[in-house]
Design a protein around this motif. Structure first.
Motif, short mmCIF file in Angstrom:
data_model
loop_
_atom_site.label_atom_id
_atom_site.label_comp_id
_atom_site.label_asym_id
_atom_site.label_seq_id
_atom_site.Cartn_x
_atom_site.Cartn_y
_atom_site.Cartn_z
N LYS A 268 0.87 -1.04 0.00
CA LYS A 268 -0.14 0.08 -0.05
C LYS A 268 0.82 1.31 -0.15
O LYS A 268 1.96 1.18 0.80
CB LYS A 268 -0.96 -0.21 1.40
CG LYS A 268 -2.18 0.50 0.92
CD LYS A 268 -3.32 0.17 2.21
CE LYS A 268 -4.09 1.24 1.92
NZ LYS A 268 -4.77 1.68 3.13
N GLY A 269 0.63 2.22 -0.75
CA GLY A 269 1.29 3.45 -0.92
C GLY A 269 2.42 3.49 -1.74
O GLY A 269 3.14 4.42 -1.97
N SER A 271 3.70 2.80 -5.53
CA SER A 271 3.20 2.58 -7.19
C SER A 271 4.22 2.46 -8.07
O SER A 271 5.49 3.01 -7.56
CB SER A 271 1.95 3.27 -7.63
OG SER A 271 2.56 4.74 -7.14
N GLU A 294 -0.69 6.98 2.55
CA GLU A 294 -0.90 5.51 2.53
C GLU A 294 0.32 4.64 3.09
O GLU A 294 -0.08 3.41 3.49
CB GLU A 294 -1.34 5.09 1.11
CG GLU A 294 -2.48 5.71 0.66
CD GLU A 294 -2.92 5.17 -0.78
OE1 GLU A 294 -2.31 4.36 -1.25
OE2 GLU A 294 -3.88 5.90 -1.24
N TYR A 295 1.45 4.99 2.80
CA TYR A 295 2.71 4.16 3.00
C TYR A 295 3.01 3.97 4.52
O TYR A 295 3.51 3.03 5.02
CB TYR A 295 3.78 4.54 2.17
CG TYR A 295 5.04 3.69 2.33
CD1 TYR A 295 4.91 2.20 1.84
CD2 TYR A 295 6.18 4.14 2.56
CE1 TYR A 295 6.19 1.58 1.90
CE2 TYR A 295 7.20 3.54 2.65
CZ TYR A 295 7.46 2.08 2.08
OH TYR A 295 8.49 1.48 2.32
N ASP A 370 8.90 -3.07 2.05
CA ASP A 370 7.84 -3.51 2.59
C ASP A 370 7.81 -3.31 3.98
O ASP A 370 8.35 -4.34 4.67
CB ASP A 370 7.56 -5.07 2.19
CG ASP A 370 6.32 -5.50 2.66
OD1 ASP A 370 5.57 -4.93 3.47
OD2 ASP A 370 5.85 -6.81 2.43
#
Ligand code: T4K
Length: 382
Positions: A268-269, A271, A294-295, A370
């Protein structure tokens, strides 16, 4: 010793085996032709024109001098519309020609100059558009050409990232009036330093070749205050050899990019860019974009986290060219008008990508990105 015990940089030049280079050196030593359109220079021009599917190519000492010369060949003056989201050499080439850069925002999908914002920036002094195919992804070429045709503007593509890319079945350097390439050590295809201009006709190639050789149009005739930007025989020999390994290098890059995409997909966050349609990729760069909200942490925090773990990604292209003091005072450098470029520059990190990078290291880099993965490589808490 493990790969990660040493720093992992954003790139590492591809080099042929030294043994392969020796016969080329021997030939240079034997014939004593070191530069000025020697036999390897001629051979590389011929091979590159064929490989890139372009009619005419002129080799240069580097991509920056190719850009500076391209503007001179077309006698571009006044104002030129360009992107702030590039390596600084793009805009510097205008400065060296006493041309005023006019920055226009980029589009979100591929980080290229947004054609829909070009017309509003055209003035009676505008003579050309200088877009960049950023990360090797093509600009909206047809739309840019339409605008150029309507307003009578030249188009020079900075295709420094585009070596070997095909768009709609043809070499990408066929588009626009001229395209320039860079063969710098950090590029997909390198001659240590090097570059080129691609043009459509013999007469233009002749003028380019005069301009890169002090303006000499014959033994005693000088047609313009040209510069010395010739590629030498060592660089050209390197290019001939590199070309033999190019396909294999691109394949290795592709495998690495696919691994990154696979491992980073669900985070998430984070791209990354999609592959444009009708275009082949040379897998030159692998930029990721961090949405802090988001990240969980900022792009700069991630950049530092990677650095602490020996991974030296690069924030290409941060800061924007329009943020450098020399250009910041221009009206078009107003950040309000360059919102997408500002946001992209704040979010980007280009991850390490080169043929010899192991997939194991790629997985470790992804694990560091991650934040929810149980990391073996850092003691940080997050
Ligand atoms: N237009 C565009 C859109 C461009 O991207 C560029 C160049 C140009 C025009 C101008 O073309 P040239 O005149 O350069 O032909 C690098 C390159 O120097 C530059 O060529 C490139 N764009 C730009 C995007 O990146 P730096 O300052 O980030 O490079 P540097 O020296 O920090 O190298 C990055 C990493 O690569 C290093 O941390 C280690 C590794 N590296 C580098 C070199 C030079 C090696 O392992 N070996 C090496 O020999 O600008």
């Amino acid at each position: 010793m493990k790969e990660l015990d040493n720093p992992i940089y954003v790139t590492q030049p591809s080099l042929p085996e030294l043994d392969e280079f020796i016969p080329y050196l021997q030939q240079i030593w034997d014939n004593k032709i070191l530069t000025n359109n020697g036999p390897f220079h001629k051979q590389l021009e011929k091979e590159l024109a064929e490989f890139l599917g372009v009619p005419y190519i002129s080799l240069f000492a580097n991509g920056t001098l190719a850009l500076v010369t391209a503007l001179q060949v077309l006698q571009v003056t006044g104002e030129v519309i360009t992107t702030p989201y590039s390596f600084v050499a793009t805009t510097h080439s205008l400065w060296w020609n006493n041309i005023k850069p006019v920055f226009v925002d980029i589009e979100k999908e591929f980080c290229n100059l947004d054609p829909e914002k070009i017309e509003a920036a055209i003035t009676p002094k505008t003579t050309a558009i200088l877009p960049v195919h950023v990360y090797g992804n093509p600009c909206k070429i047809e739309r840019i050409q339409d605008i150029a045709d309507i307003y009578g503007l030249k188009v020079i593509y900075d295709a420094a990232h585009c070596f070997g890319v095909n768009h709609k079945g043809q070499g990408i350097c066929n588009f626009g009036d001229l395209s320039i390439l860079s063969f710098h050590a950090t590029k997909v295809f390198n001659t240590m330093e090097g570059g080129a201009i691609v043009c459509h006709d013999e007469a233009t190639k002749k003028r380019i070749d005069f301009l890169k050789n002090f303006g000499f149009a014959g033994e005693i005739k000088v047609m313009a205050p040209g510069i010395n930007s010739k590629m030498n025989e060592l660089q050209a020999a390197m290019g001939i050899l590199q070309l033999k390994h190019h396909k294999e290098n691109v394949e290795k890059r592709k495998t690495i990019v696919e691994q990154y995409q696979l491992k980073l997909k669900g985070i998430k966050g984070v791209s990354f860019l999609s592959q444009p349609s009708d275009t082949t990729s040379n897998y030159a760069y692998f930029p990721i974009f961090i949405n802090e909200a988001e990240y969980g942490i900022s792009r700069n925090d991630l950049y530092e986290r990677l650095k602490q773990n020996n991974i030296y990604g690069r924030r290409y292209f941060y800061p924007l060219i329009s943020e450098f003091p020399i250009y910041k005072g221009l009206e078009s450098a107003n950040p309000e008008k360059l919102r997408i470029a500002q946001q992209t520059a704040e979010q980007v990190i280009c991850l390490p990508l080169y043929p010899n990078l192991s997939l194991e290291t790629v997985c470790k880099i992804c694990q560091l990105i991650d934040l929810n993965a149980k990391s073996l490589y850092t003691n940080e808490k997050h």
